[in-house]
Design a protein around this motif. Structure first.
Motif, PDB file in Angstrom:
ATOM      1  N   ALA A  96      35.178  44.811  10.012  1.00 38.62           N
ATOM      2  CA  ALA A  96      35.517  43.398   9.820  1.00 38.62           C
ATOM      3  C   ALA A  96      36.876  43.066  10.412  1.00 38.62           C
ATOM      4  O   ALA A  96      37.141  41.906  10.756  1.00 38.62           O
ATOM      5  CB  ALA A  96      35.495  43.045   8.337  1.00 38.62           C
ATOM      6  N   MET A  97      37.741  44.062  10.561  1.00 44.86           N
ATOM      7  CA  MET A  97      39.039  43.803  11.180  1.00 44.86           C
ATOM      8  C   MET A  97      38.868  43.319  12.612  1.00 44.86           C
ATOM      9  O   MET A  97      39.687  42.558  13.123  1.00 44.86           O
ATOM     10  CB  MET A  97      39.901  45.069  11.154  1.00 44.86           C
ATOM     11  N   GLY A  98      37.809  43.771  13.261  1.00 52.71           N
ATOM     12  CA  GLY A  98      37.515  43.313  14.607  1.00 52.71           C
ATOM     13  C   GLY A  98      36.722  42.026  14.625  1.00 52.71           C
ATOM     14  O   GLY A  98      37.072  41.071  15.322  1.00 52.71           O
ATOM     15  N   THR A  99      35.663  41.953  13.837  1.00 54.21           N
ATOM     16  CA  THR A  99      34.789  40.775  13.870  1.00 54.21           C
ATOM     17  C   THR A  99      35.510  39.522  13.368  1.00 54.21           C
ATOM     18  O   THR A  99      35.242  38.418  13.843  1.00 54.21           O
ATOM     19  CB  THR A  99      33.508  41.023  13.044  1.00 54.21           C
ATOM     20  N   ASN A 100      36.439  39.677  12.420  1.00 52.64           N
ATOM     21  CA  ASN A 100      37.178  38.512  11.917  1.00 52.64           C
ATOM     22  C   ASN A 100      38.067  37.882  12.982  1.00 52.64           C
ATOM     23  O   ASN A 100      38.447  36.710  12.883  1.00 52.64           O
ATOM     24  CB  ASN A 100      38.033  38.898  10.707  1.00 52.64           C
ATOM     25  N   ASP A 157      34.129  51.623  24.257  1.00 55.15           N
ATOM     26  CA  ASP A 157      33.043  51.661  23.271  1.00 55.15           C
ATOM     27  C   ASP A 157      33.438  52.385  21.993  1.00 55.15           C
ATOM     28  O   ASP A 157      32.630  52.484  21.060  1.00 55.15           O
ATOM     29  CB  ASP A 157      31.811  52.344  23.875  1.00 55.15           C
ATOM     30  N   GLY A 158      34.665  52.919  21.957  1.00 51.01           N
ATOM     31  CA  GLY A 158      35.137  53.564  20.746  1.00 51.01           C
ATOM     32  C   GLY A 158      34.974  55.065  20.713  1.00 51.01           C
ATOM     33  O   GLY A 158      35.299  55.699  19.701  1.00 51.01           O
ATOM     34  N   GLU A 159      34.495  55.674  21.807  1.00 50.38           N
ATOM     35  CA  GLU A 159      34.370  57.134  21.845  1.00 50.38           C
ATOM     36  C   GLU A 159      35.771  57.749  21.942  1.00 50.38           C
ATOM     37  O   GLU A 159      36.540  57.419  22.839  1.00 50.38           O
ATOM     38  CB  GLU A 159      33.529  57.573  23.044  1.00 50.38           C
ATOM     39  N   ILE A 160      36.089  58.633  21.018  1.00 49.44           N
ATOM     40  CA  ILE A 160      37.397  59.275  21.002  1.00 49.44           C
ATOM     41  C   ILE A 160      37.387  60.471  21.954  1.00 49.44           C
ATOM     42  O   ILE A 160      36.602  61.404  21.787  1.00 49.44           O
ATOM     43  CB  ILE A 160      37.765  59.729  19.573  1.00 49.44           C
ATOM     44  N   LEU A 161      38.264  60.409  22.947  1.00 51.96           N
ATOM     45  CA  LEU A 161      38.343  61.472  23.942  1.00 51.96           C
ATOM     46  C   LEU A 161      39.405  62.502  23.595  1.00 51.96           C
ATOM     47  O   LEU A 161      39.281  63.674  23.946  1.00 51.96           O
ATOM     48  CB  LEU A 161      38.620  60.870  25.325  1.00 51.96           C
ATOM     49  N   SER A 162      40.463  62.058  22.928  1.00 50.19           N
ATOM     50  CA  SER A 162      41.521  62.977  22.515  1.00 50.19           C
ATOM     51  C   SER A 162      42.345  62.351  21.415  1.00 50.19           C
ATOM     52  O   SER A 162      42.446  61.128  21.306  1.00 50.19           O
ATOM     53  CB  SER A 162      42.428  63.332  23.701  1.00 50.19           C
ATOM     54  N   GLY A 163      42.949  63.202  20.573  1.00 52.15           N
ATOM     55  CA  GLY A 163      43.839  62.726  19.541  1.00 52.15           C
ATOM     56  C   GLY A 163      43.129  62.100  18.352  1.00 52.15           C
ATOM     57  O   GLY A 163      41.903  62.144  18.232  1.00 52.15           O
ATOM     58  N   ARG A 164      43.938  61.524  17.473  1.00 52.53           N
ATOM     59  CA  ARG A 164      43.436  60.869  16.261  1.00 52.53           C
ATOM     60  C   ARG A 164      43.908  59.418  16.256  1.00 52.53           C
ATOM     61  O   ARG A 164      44.971  59.098  15.726  1.00 52.53           O
ATOM     62  CB  ARG A 164      43.957  61.581  15.008  1.00 52.53           C
ATOM     63  N   PRO A 165      43.153  58.529  16.898  1.00 50.24           N
ATOM     64  CA  PRO A 165      43.591  57.126  16.970  1.00 50.24           C
ATOM     65  C   PRO A 165      43.613  56.472  15.603  1.00 50.24           C
ATOM     66  O   PRO A 165      42.953  56.919  14.663  1.00 50.24           O
ATOM     67  CB  PRO A 165      42.536  56.479  17.871  1.00 50.24           C
ATOM     68  N   SER A 166      44.369  55.405  15.505  1.00 46.24           N
ATOM     69  CA  SER A 166      44.495  54.662  14.253  1.00 46.24           C
ATOM     70  C   SER A 166      43.134  54.306  13.674  1.00 46.24           C
ATOM     71  O   SER A 166      42.185  53.983  14.389  1.00 46.24           O
ATOM     72  CB  SER A 166      45.294  53.381  14.506  1.00 46.24           C
ATOM     73  N   SER A 167      43.056  54.325  12.353  1.00 43.96           N
ATOM     74  CA  SER A 167      41.818  53.930  11.682  1.00 43.96           C
ATOM     75  C   SER A 167      41.541  52.440  11.844  1.00 43.96           C
ATOM     76  O   SER A 167      40.438  51.973  11.530  1.00 43.96           O
ATOM     77  CB  SER A 167      41.905  54.284  10.193  1.00 43.96           C
ATOM     78  N   GLU A 168      42.542  51.694  12.320  1.00 45.22           N
ATOM     79  CA  GLU A 168      42.375  50.256  12.526  1.00 45.22           C
ATOM     80  C   GLU A 168      42.054  49.918  13.981  1.00 45.22           C
ATOM     81  O   GLU A 168      42.285  48.804  14.436  1.00 45.22           O
ATOM     82  CB  GLU A 168      43.638  49.531  12.062  1.00 45.22           C
ATOM     83  N   ARG A 169      41.493  50.872  14.692  1.00 44.47           N
ATOM     84  CA  ARG A 169      41.215  50.675  16.122  1.00 44.47           C
ATOM     85  C   ARG A 169      40.170  49.598  16.389  1.00 44.47           C
ATOM     86  O   ARG A 169      40.097  49.068  17.502  1.00 44.47           O
ATOM     87  CB  ARG A 169      40.778  51.983  16.767  1.00 44.47           C
ATOM     88  N   ALA A 170      39.363  49.240  15.380  1.00 45.30           N
ATOM     89  CA  ALA A 170      38.307  48.242  15.600  1.00 45.30           C
ATOM     90  C   ALA A 170      38.878  46.923  16.104  1.00 45.30           C
ATOM     91  O   ALA A 170      38.275  46.279  16.973  1.00 45.30           O
ATOM     92  CB  ALA A 170      37.509  48.019  14.316  1.00 45.30           C
ATOM     93  N   MET A 171      40.047  46.515  15.590  1.00 43.38           N
ATOM     94  CA  MET A 171      40.581  45.228  16.034  1.00 43.38           C
ATOM     95  C   MET A 171      41.130  45.316  17.456  1.00 43.38           C
ATOM     96  O   MET A 171      41.036  44.358  18.222  1.00 43.38           O
ATOM     97  CB  MET A 171      41.621  44.693  15.055  1.00 43.38           C
ATOM     98  N   HIS A 172      41.687  46.451  17.829  1.00 44.36           N
ATOM     99  CA  HIS A 172      42.148  46.633  19.202  1.00 44.36           C
ATOM    100  C   HIS A 172      40.970  46.556  20.173  1.00 44.36           C
ATOM    101  O   HIS A 172      41.008  45.845  21.180  1.00 44.36           O
ATOM    102  CB  HIS A 172      42.846  47.991  19.353  1.00 44.36           C
ATOM    103  N   LEU A 173      39.920  47.306  19.855  1.00 43.27           N
ATOM    104  CA  LEU A 173      38.762  47.352  20.746  1.00 43.27           C
ATOM    105  C   LEU A 173      38.060  46.003  20.822  1.00 43.27           C
ATOM    106  O   LEU A 173      37.572  45.606  21.889  1.00 43.27           O
ATOM    107  CB  LEU A 173      37.786  48.435  20.273  1.00 43.27           C
TER     108      LEU A 173
END
Length: 216
Positions: free
Chosen positions: A138-142, A62-78
């Protein structure tokens, strides 16, 4: 069994892409779906050649960050992990020649690789996803119209993206993408790539369908 095996694979993938010239500095991002359902992802702002195990970020589907600083482009991965249950790895890199095709030929809907039998069998069609501003939803929705039918894609004016059932498949997809893009570029310089005959294309695509959707 090494519980950190997928994480070590992630580090190996970073170094492989960097060594192949597909990532510069802190460009790109890689992730894997862990056995516990969490997502491990490369961190923001760290050169891929220098990412360490302790740098990796962890987050929920769901995108909740548990640790670290994930990439700002994580929307497309998720977006991929949520839409495609069999996706176990996602790789985004910046293959130079593949990106160049989208700059020079913005009208293209897919890489014009219908003259290359090996590409048709190994990857099928390689669509070009409409541009999205990096770091936005939009990186994810596209991506959604291209899932799950396509594993290997070009992000217009941005880079390449591949998901797979293991990290080697996803990393290999990006390596293949740049090689194909270079071959086509050279063919253009020699007078233009010529497609296979329709009957040959039909036969190859039928064989690809039998082989399945994996990048091979």
């Amino acid at each position: 069994m090494d519980a950190n095996g997928p994480l070590h694979d992630l580090l190996d993938g970073c170094r492989r892409l960097h060594a192949g010239g597909l990532l510069a500095a802190s460009d790109g991002n890689l992730s894997v779906r862990l056995p516990n359902g969490l997502i491990a992802m490369t961190p923001s702002g760290v050169p891929k050649a220098k990412v360490r195990l302790e740098d990796l970020a962890h987050l929920t589907l769901d995108g909740e960050i548990l640790s670290g600083r994930p990439s700002s482009e994580r929307a497309m991965h998720l977006a991929i992990y949520r839409a495609v249950p069999e996706a176990k790895a996602v790789v985004h890199a910046h293959p130079p020649t593949a990106i160049a095709w989208t700059l020079a030929r913005p009208e293209l809907a897919e890489l014009p690789s219908d003259g290359l039998p090996e590409v048709i069998l190994a990857a099928g069609r390689i669509p070009i996803v409409p541009m999205a501003i990096p770091g936005t939803e939009a990186m994810g929705t596209n991506l959604l119209p291209f899932l799950p039918g396509h594993r290997l894609m070009i992000l217009a004016r941005h880079g390449g993206l591949c998901w797979g059932e293991h990290l080697d498949e996803a990393v290999g997809g990006l390596e293949r993408l740049e090689q194909v893009a270079q071959i086509l570029w050279k063919a253009e310089a020699l007078g233009g790539a010529k497609p296979l005959a329709p009957s040959e294309l039909e036969g190859l695509r039928a064989l690809r369908a039998k082989l399945g959707s994996r990048i091979i």
